[in-house]
Scaffold this motif. Structure first.
Motif, PDB file in Angstrom:
ATOM      1  N   ALA A  86      28.107  47.153  55.170  1.00 51.75           N
ATOM      2  CA  ALA A  86      29.233  48.029  54.845  1.00 51.75           C
ATOM      3  C   ALA A  86      29.128  48.451  53.388  1.00 51.75           C
ATOM      4  N   LEU A  87      29.282  49.747  53.159  1.00 57.61           N
ATOM      5  CA  LEU A  87      29.299  50.302  51.804  1.00 57.61           C
ATOM      6  C   LEU A  87      30.673  50.898  51.546  1.00 57.61           C
ATOM      7  N   ASP A  88      31.131  50.846  50.298  1.00 53.95           N
ATOM      8  CA  ASP A  88      32.387  51.506  49.973  1.00 53.95           C
ATOM      9  C   ASP A  88      32.129  53.008  49.789  1.00 53.95           C
ATOM     10  N   ALA A  89      33.144  53.751  49.467  1.00 57.04           N
ATOM     11  CA  ALA A  89      33.029  55.211  49.358  1.00 57.04           C
ATOM     12  C   ALA A  89      32.076  55.636  48.244  1.00 57.04           C
ATOM     13  N   ALA A 100      24.603  54.850  61.806  1.00 58.90           N
ATOM     14  CA  ALA A 100      25.603  54.889  60.746  1.00 58.90           C
ATOM     15  C   ALA A 100      26.945  55.358  61.295  1.00 58.90           C
ATOM     16  N   TRP A 101      28.014  54.819  60.702  1.00 57.88           N
ATOM     17  CA  TRP A 101      29.380  55.226  61.024  1.00 57.88           C
ATOM     18  C   TRP A 101      30.095  55.514  59.718  1.00 57.88           C
ATOM     19  N   THR A 140      37.139  59.403  53.405  1.00 65.52           N
ATOM     20  CA  THR A 140      36.026  58.487  53.663  1.00 65.52           C
ATOM     21  C   THR A 140      36.254  57.210  52.863  1.00 65.52           C
ATOM     22  N   ALA A 141      36.405  56.107  53.591  1.00 66.18           N
ATOM     23  CA  ALA A 141      36.614  54.800  52.960  1.00 66.18           C
ATOM     24  C   ALA A 141      35.294  54.086  52.724  1.00 66.18           C
ATOM     25  N   GLY A 142      34.246  54.540  53.397  1.00 63.63           N
ATOM     26  CA  GLY A 142      32.943  53.914  53.251  1.00 63.63           C
ATOM     27  C   GLY A 142      32.048  54.237  54.424  1.00 63.63           C
ATOM     28  N   TRP A 143      30.993  53.456  54.535  1.00 55.98           N
ATOM     29  CA  TRP A 143      29.980  53.650  55.573  1.00 55.98           C
ATOM     30  C   TRP A 143      29.592  52.305  56.155  1.00 55.98           C
ATOM     31  N   LEU A 144      29.233  52.317  57.423  1.00 57.54           N
ATOM     32  CA  LEU A 144      28.726  51.114  58.071  1.00 57.54           C
ATOM     33  C   LEU A 144      27.379  51.455  58.700  1.00 57.54           C
TER      34      LEU A 144
END
Length: 177
Positions: free
Chosen positions: A101-104, A71-72, A80-84
């Protein structure tokens, strides 16, 4: 059958099968496609506890094989703009590597197929099929044939990527939110 034909048939078949393995994207390329320019990424090592693993499996209905998901955190400045996530699922015989990719808020921004090793079923790379996941979040149905359409000839790839997305959404809810 000539003896020399026997000696080259098996290596030729193996070579033909391996020729279908394609790397489409690196992690950096997937990050650039799934988040706006200027987004920076910070690796976020995860080590799931046995309790978290059970919670993820119960919430998603999918076995969590990896206790260390990749995860990043996507950062816009300090926010935090989201997660990868980069994950692998089995297609029919081989692994499919994909980025989610997930949003915040934990909703799917997008999905990209990074490596595809199967001889058929590569249609899951079609943008139209992948767009079905956008906006989905933990608790949504996310079942092949219900809210995610199948692709004829790629059923196992479709099913397993869908299951993987459901598992990663549960991972976000359990370990990152």
């Amino acid at each position: 059958m000539e003896p020399w034909i026997r000696w080259i048939t098996v290596p030729a078949l193996i070579t033909a099968a391996l020729a279908y393995a394609v790397q489409y994207l690196t992690v950096e390329q997937a990050q650039a496609l799934l988040f706006p320019p200027g987004t920076r990424f910070a690796s976020h090592p995860l080590e799931l506890s046995p309790e978290q693993k059970r919670a993820i499996e119960q919430a998603s209905g999918v076995r969590a094989r990896d206790l260390r998901p990749k995860a990043w955190r996507a950062l816009d400045g300090e926010r935090t703009a989201g997660w990868l996530f980069v994950d692998q699922v089995i297609g029919k015989h081989e692994f499919i590597t994909y980025a989610l990719a997930l949003d915040a808020n934990g909703a799917v921004r997008g999905i990209e197929v990074m490596d595809y090793r199967e001889t058929y079923g590569h249609e899951i790379r079609n943008a139209r099929w992948r767009r079905q996941f956008v906006g989905k979040r933990q608790g949504d149905v996310l079942r092949l044939g219900d809210d995610i359409q199948n692709i004829s000839g790629a059923t196992l790839s479709c099913r397993h990527v869908t299951d993987g997305v459901r598992r990663l959404l549960a991972t976000y809810e359990t370990a990152l939110k």
